[in-house]
Scaffold this motif. Structure first.
Motif, PDB file in Angstrom:
ATOM      1  N   ASP A   1      31.573  41.465  53.403  1.00  0.00           N
ATOM      2  CA  ASP A   1      31.986  42.200  54.580  1.00  0.00           C
ATOM      3  C   ASP A   1      32.033  43.807  54.476  1.00  0.00           C
ATOM      4  O   ASP A   1      31.425  44.408  55.495  1.00  0.00           O
ATOM      5  N   HIS A   2      32.707  44.264  53.577  1.00  0.00           N
ATOM      6  CA  HIS A   2      32.808  45.753  53.247  1.00  0.00           C
ATOM      7  C   HIS A   2      31.396  46.230  53.031  1.00  0.00           C
ATOM      8  O   HIS A   2      31.024  47.445  53.689  1.00  0.00           O
ATOM      9  N   ASN A   3      30.371  45.638  52.332  1.00  0.00           N
ATOM     10  CA  ASN A   3      29.136  46.241  52.307  1.00  0.00           C
ATOM     11  C   ASN A   3      28.259  46.250  53.518  1.00  0.00           C
ATOM     12  O   ASN A   3      27.459  46.859  53.853  1.00  0.00           O
ATOM     13  N   ALA A   4      28.540  45.242  54.365  1.00  0.00           N
ATOM     14  CA  ALA A   4      27.961  44.940  55.546  1.00  0.00           C
ATOM     15  C   ALA A   4      28.239  46.229  56.686  1.00  0.00           C
ATOM     16  O   ALA A   4      27.502  47.044  57.192  1.00  0.00           O
ATOM     17  N   ASP A   5      29.578  46.611  56.435  1.00  0.00           N
ATOM     18  CA  ASP A   5      30.200  47.867  57.046  1.00  0.00           C
ATOM     19  C   ASP A   5      29.514  49.149  56.564  1.00  0.00           C
ATOM     20  O   ASP A   5      29.249  49.990  57.262  1.00  0.00           O
ATOM     21  N   ASN A   6      28.911  48.963  55.485  1.00  0.00           N
ATOM     22  CA  ASN A   6      28.032  50.074  54.640  1.00  0.00           C
ATOM     23  C   ASN A   6      26.686  49.876  54.962  1.00  0.00           C
ATOM     24  O   ASN A   6      25.776  50.831  54.475  1.00  0.00           O
ATOM     25  N   GLY A   7      26.289  49.276  55.867  1.00  0.00           N
ATOM     26  CA  GLY A   7      24.771  48.860  56.187  1.00  0.00           C
ATOM     27  C   GLY A   7      24.048  47.831  55.442  1.00  0.00           C
ATOM     28  O   GLY A   7      22.689  47.682  55.767  1.00  0.00           O
ATOM     29  N   HIS A   8      24.490  47.333  54.516  1.00  0.00           N
ATOM     30  CA  HIS A   8      23.906  46.005  53.742  1.00  0.00           C
ATOM     31  C   HIS A   8      23.874  44.716  54.449  1.00  0.00           C
ATOM     32  O   HIS A   8      24.907  44.178  54.672  1.00  0.00           O
ATOM     33  N   VAL A   9      22.762  44.284  54.495  1.00  0.00           N
ATOM     34  CA  VAL A   9      22.457  42.837  55.088  1.00  0.00           C
ATOM     35  C   VAL A   9      23.076  41.881  54.089  1.00  0.00           C
ATOM     36  O   VAL A   9      23.718  40.690  54.452  1.00  0.00           O
ATOM     37  N   PHE A  10      22.630  42.132  52.808  1.00  0.00           N
ATOM     38  CA  PHE A  10      22.808  41.284  51.628  1.00  0.00           C
ATOM     39  C   PHE A  10      23.213  42.174  50.585  1.00  0.00           C
ATOM     40  O   PHE A  10      22.897  43.143  50.648  1.00  0.00           O
ATOM     41  N   LEU A  11      23.899  41.476  49.493  1.00  0.00           N
ATOM     42  CA  LEU A  11      23.909  42.092  48.160  1.00  0.00           C
ATOM     43  C   LEU A  11      23.185  41.286  47.125  1.00  0.00           C
ATOM     44  O   LEU A  11      23.191  39.737  47.221  1.00  0.00           O
ATOM     45  N   PRO A  12      22.452  41.787  46.051  1.00  0.00           N
ATOM     46  CA  PRO A  12      21.951  41.161  45.150  1.00  0.00           C
ATOM     47  C   PRO A  12      23.072  40.318  44.447  1.00  0.00           C
ATOM     48  O   PRO A  12      24.128  40.852  44.277  1.00  0.00           O
ATOM     49  N   ARG A  13      22.787  38.998  43.891  1.00  0.00           N
ATOM     50  CA  ARG A  13      24.032  38.212  43.338  1.00  0.00           C
ATOM     51  C   ARG A  13      24.362  38.894  42.288  1.00  0.00           C
ATOM     52  O   ARG A  13      25.749  38.863  41.876  1.00  0.00           O
ATOM     53  N   GLU A  14      23.993  39.512  41.107  1.00  0.00           N
ATOM     54  CA  GLU A  14      24.513  40.096  40.067  1.00  0.00           C
ATOM     55  C   GLU A  14      25.291  41.353  40.692  1.00  0.00           C
ATOM     56  O   GLU A  14      26.391  41.296  39.906  1.00  0.00           O
ATOM     57  N   LYS A  15      24.856  42.040  41.589  1.00  0.00           N
ATOM     58  CA  LYS A  15      25.654  43.048  41.948  1.00  0.00           C
ATOM     59  C   LYS A  15      27.303  42.601  42.567  1.00  0.00           C
ATOM     60  O   LYS A  15      28.368  43.232  42.532  1.00  0.00           O
ATOM     61  N   LEU A  16      27.082  41.525  43.477  1.00  0.00           N
ATOM     62  CA  LEU A  16      28.242  40.898  44.201  1.00  0.00           C
ATOM     63  C   LEU A  16      29.127  40.522  43.174  1.00  0.00           C
ATOM     64  O   LEU A  16      30.395  40.749  43.295  1.00  0.00           O
ATOM     65  N   ILE A  17      28.499  39.871  42.056  1.00  0.00           N
ATOM     66  CA  ILE A  17      29.567  39.127  41.012  1.00  0.00           C
ATOM     67  C   ILE A  17      30.026  40.263  40.361  1.00  0.00           C
ATOM     68  O   ILE A  17      31.595  40.310  40.301  1.00  0.00           O
ATOM     69  N   ASP A  18      29.443  41.315  39.999  1.00  0.00           N
ATOM     70  CA  ASP A  18      30.027  42.321  39.268  1.00  0.00           C
ATOM     71  C   ASP A  18      31.012  43.153  39.959  1.00  0.00           C
ATOM     72  O   ASP A  18      32.237  43.505  39.549  1.00  0.00           O
ATOM     73  N   ALA A  19      30.732  43.392  41.400  1.00  0.00           N
ATOM     74  CA  ALA A  19      31.667  44.259  42.326  1.00  0.00           C
ATOM     75  C   ALA A  19      33.191  43.548  42.314  1.00  0.00           C
ATOM     76  O   ALA A  19      34.191  43.864  42.597  1.00  0.00           O
ATOM     77  N   THR A  20      32.904  42.063  42.692  1.00  0.00           N
ATOM     78  CA  THR A  20      34.021  41.265  42.863  1.00  0.00           C
ATOM     79  C   THR A  20      34.833  41.331  41.629  1.00  0.00           C
ATOM     80  O   THR A  20      36.035  41.238  41.653  1.00  0.00           O
ATOM     81  N   ALA A  21      34.008  41.059  40.426  1.00  0.00           N
ATOM     82  CA  ALA A  21      34.974  40.755  39.188  1.00  0.00           C
ATOM     83  C   ALA A  21      35.887  42.053  38.935  1.00  0.00           C
ATOM     84  O   ALA A  21      36.901  42.150  38.363  1.00  0.00           O
ATOM     85  N   ARG A  22      35.260  43.413  39.351  1.00  0.00           N
ATOM     86  CA  ARG A  22      35.884  44.440  39.095  1.00  0.00           C
ATOM     87  C   ARG A  22      37.033  44.701  39.945  1.00  0.00           C
ATOM     88  O   ARG A  22      37.912  45.221  39.741  1.00  0.00           O
ATOM     89  N   LEU A  23      36.741  44.137  41.260  1.00  0.00           N
ATOM     90  CA  LEU A  23      37.885  44.220  42.269  1.00  0.00           C
ATOM     91  C   LEU A  23      39.063  43.530  41.909  1.00  0.00           C
ATOM     92  O   LEU A  23      40.187  43.860  41.968  1.00  0.00           O
ATOM     93  N   LEU A  24      38.783  42.201  41.384  1.00  0.00           N
ATOM     94  CA  LEU A  24      39.828  41.403  40.880  1.00  0.00           C
ATOM     95  C   LEU A  24      40.422  41.471  39.366  1.00  0.00           C
ATOM     96  O   LEU A  24      41.248  40.919  39.121  1.00  0.00           O
ATOM     97  N   GLU A  25      39.690  42.279  38.579  1.00  0.00           N
ATOM     98  CA  GLU A  25      39.763  42.598  37.370  1.00  0.00           C
ATOM     99  C   GLU A  25      39.858  41.132  36.417  1.00  0.00           C
ATOM    100  O   GLU A  25      40.681  40.851  35.825  1.00  0.00           O
ATOM    101  N   CYS A  26      38.839  40.437  36.885  1.00  0.00           N
ATOM    102  CA  CYS A  26      38.454  38.990  36.237  1.00  0.00           C
ATOM    103  C   CYS A  26      37.235  38.892  35.535  1.00  0.00           C
ATOM    104  O   CYS A  26      36.456  39.601  35.796  1.00  0.00           O
TER     105      CYS A  26
END
Length: 735
Positions: free
Chosen positions: A223-248
């Protein structure tokens, strides 16, 4: 920034209360014995209840000092006299002063507990039937549910108005729904930061490794990246960004992502060499846009040999002779189902569009004109000599409070009754709006899309206009020749220079383009005020209302926040006959120029001819005509649409004496004053400067540092947007 203070006491009396948005004007009897006028979002407030309020004292032009509430801690009345005052006020449906007196006499300090937990006891009172007792209990319980929701949100310093939004969406179960899944607050509809939703979840004992937490984080990132203009995120970038957000660990995120895919909340697909992860709504919109465009392209639109003759007649009627590219555009509009027309200022887009409109009329085609914003539609209509509408209005937009979603009346089941649709300012159209427009086009309808691909991209997700051009699938006419009359304009010459990476001429010998060197931002702001207030109106005859100040940034002395403050003081100073209304750090005054800063589908407007509609959109500009003496509402005139704003909607508007270049997209002004100062690196780019210059029709004054102008000109960095539309149109799915 002003400091907030606290005020504690008992509600003495209610002066005004709006049940729809909770806006309340009351008198609070403080513990020091002082009665203070108090205003703010305080739903269901009633005499007798205790309040601890956070806010600040303000001076209202008509009502004097009043305390404006930001947050509130509220306690129900406990003493018998307080309970009697509360019940006698009519706060509970079905209870008047006489019934209140009998209740308190019979049940004493336990009266409210009886109403909520044992309403059958109320039948002991004369005149209270079982049915009435249940109705009284239900009314009280509804209030208590809302109060508990507000108290719950207050623990996390969330605004009171959020309780009203949740109550509208989920009714009496809102608090239970929120306790079950606090992550529903994050992003999207309610706009709460994920970190705050996470804090609430932790306080409720939801484990850090719970599936709902990780899934919510994945959806938040998309959702956040859609607000920045992205229709999708590459799987590896999505996983990495989420892991950093949650520190998991990434493994947890991968499991959550796979679960979301299994439930179709997220769609994963190979796009070229990227494993793309989409929110479902964006995936569906992109696939639909590709399929519908393919369908429109396949429709036979060629009109044969009569087109050249028709064009010749149009040239005679309009007294013009089309340049080769213009003629090609008009001819292709007749021969193709879909056409793209691009070009910068002075290249003849308007003449070409007028020719296409005239040609379609001669061909007997029912044609409609549309643009993403009201101002762009108004300008398009004036230039083409026929009505143009916003895309939202054309499609019959509606908004559901229960789901928080936008829908359109026009679609596949009820398409537009049009043979041809021409859309201007296509660079502003995002993917979701494009898909909605395409759904409303019946088979065989012609679609002509016009725009300047070098302007800033759409605010929403997608890079639609650029993707369509670069796909190579759609007939495209690029107007590049600057016509002699336009070439005399330094605005046009400098816009093209910047677009080509050349520094604009700053020699002040050009007639309609001036540069005033001010390397200090404080002096920049002072010069801008002087220009708008006196020099331009008095020396160049440009009325203040035809001048627009633009700046790349909100921040700093020469950003929108400060410029709006000093311009308001200079152009619309405080006067006894002008009412004012504060909202947070903003001060609104009758006569102020204001701008809508987010889409609001509930704002009601009316035209002088009696036409009534709803919806104001991000970027709409108007002027405050009236502020209600109580401060509960104000009216704004948006180009002859008179809209009423209630207090809870004031967070959606801002002063518009100065606005960012991004907000000015789709608009054109007789005179633009541009603040050229250093800003965040993402804003110091060529596209921002080019878009700013092309907003000016007759006069542009750049105030600031030539080094900043140079940096913007040299920096052609464009944010990459992940989008699959170009790839799909090129046949990627079939490759």
């Amino acid at each position: 920034m002003e400091e907030y203070s606290t005020l504690e006491g008992t509600v003495h009396s209610i002066i005004f209360q709006n049940p729809d948005n909770g806006y309340t004007v009351l008198r609070l009897l403080t513990d020091e014995g002082e009665v203070v006028n108090t205003v703010g979002c305080l739903p269901c407030a009633a005499p007798g209840e205790r309040m601890l309020l956070t806010g600040r004292m303000e001076v209202h032009p008509q009502h004097g000092e009043q305390f404006s509430v930001r947050d509130a801690e509220r306690r129900m009345p406990a003493e018998e006299d307080e309970i009697l005052s509360y019940l006698s006020s009519g706060a509970i449906k079905g209870v008047g002063p006489a019934t209140a007196a009998r209740m308190v006499e019979r049940f004493g300090s336990e009266t409210l507990d009886v109403i909520e937990r044992a309403p059958e006891k109320l039948t002991q009172l004369k005149g209270v039937t079982s049915k009435r007792a249940m109705e009284i209990a239900q009314s009280f319980r509804s209030q208590m549910e809302l109060r508990r929701l507000m108290e719950f949100l207050a623990r996390f310093e969330l605004p009171i108005v959020l309780a009203m939004l949740l109550e509208k969406r989920y009714g009496g179960t809102a608090l239970d729904v929120l306790r079950e899944n606090p992550y529903l607050l994050a992003g999207g509809t309610f706009g709460v930061e994920f970190s705050t939703a996470d804090e609430i979840a932790i306080s409720l004992g939801i484990p850090a490794d719970s599936a709902c937490r990780v899934e919510a984080a994945v959806l938040f990132e998309l959702d956040h990246n859609a607000d920045n203009g992205h229709v999708f995120l590459p799987r590896e970038k999505l996983i990495d960004a989420t892991a950093r957000l949650l520190e998991c660990g990434c493994e947890q995120v991968e499991r959550a992502l796979d679960d979301l895919m299994e439930r179709c909340a997220v769609v994963q697909e190979q796009v070229a060499n990227v494993t793309a992860c989409y929110l479902r709504r964006l995936y569906d919109a992109e696939r639909y846009a590709q399929r519908k465009i393919e369908l429109l392209l396949s429709a036979a639109a060629d009109q044969g040999g009569g087109v050249e003759e028709l064009i010749g007649r149009i040239e005679e009627e309009q007294g013009i002779s089309y340049a080769p590219a213009q003629r090609q555009a008009v001819e292709l509009a007749a021969r193709q189902g879909v056409l793209l027309l691009t070009g910068g200022p002075g290249t003849g887009k308007t003449t070409s569009v007028r020719g296409i409109v005239a040609l379609f009329r001669r061909m007997g085609l029912d044609t409609v004109l549309a643009a993403p914003t009201g101002r762009a539609a108004k300008r398009m209509g004036e230039l083409c000599g026929m009505e143009a509408q916003t895309i939202h209005r054309l499609l019959g937009m509606s908004f559901s409070e229960s789901t928080g979603e936008v829908s359109f009346i026009k679609g596949e089941k009820e398409p537009l009754e049009a043979d041809a649709v021409i859309v201007d300012e296509m660079s502003m159209v995002d993917l979701m709006l494009m898909a909605a427009l395409l759904r409303a086009l019946r088979p065989g309808c012609r679609l002509v899309m016009v725009g300047d691909p070098d302007q800033l991209s759409a605010v929403g997700a997608g890079n639609v206009f650029s993707d369509l051009i670069r796909s190579g699938r759609i007939a495209t006419v690029a107007l590049r020749e600057i016509f002699r009359q336009a070439e005399r304009s330094a605005i046009v010459r400098n816009a093209h220079a910047v677009n080509e990476g050349r520094l604009p001429a700053l020699d002040n010998d050009q007639g309609d383009f001036f540069f005033l060197r001010r390397r200090d931002p404080v002096r920049t702001a002072a010069t801008i005020v002087e220009l708008v207030q006196t020099r331009l109106p008095e020396k160049m005859g440009v009325p203040v209302e035809q001048i627009q100040v633009l700046t790349p940034t909100h921040k700093g002395e020469a950003g929108t926040v400060n410029l709006n403050r000093v311009l308001q003081a200079a152009l619309n100073p405080r006067r006894p006959d002008r009412r004012e209304r504060s909202w947070g750090e903003r001060l609104f005054r009758e006569g102020d120029r204001i701008m809508q800063t987010k889409n609001d589908y509930d704002v009601v407007w009316e035209k002088p001819d009696g036409t009534v509609g709803t919806g104001m959109f991000n970027g709409d500009v108007g002027r405050i005509e009236q502020i209600d003496p109580s401060g509960e509402w104000l009216t704004v005139n948006f180009d002859d649409r008179l809209a009423t704003y209630t207090a809870d909607q004031l967070s959606e508007i801002d002063l518009a004496y100065a606005m960012t270049v991004h907000k000015a997209q789709g608009s054109e002004y007789r005179c633009v004053v541009l603040s050229a100062v250093n800003a965040a690196p993402a804003l110091m780019v060529r596209g921002v400067l080019y878009t700013a210059i092309t907003r000016a029709r007759e006069l542009l004054i750049v105030v600031g540092d030539e080094a900043a102008v140079g940096r913007m000109t040299e920096n052609d960095r464009q944010q990459k947007r992940y989008s699959g539309l170009k790839w799909r149109l090129r046949g990627g799915e079939r490759a």
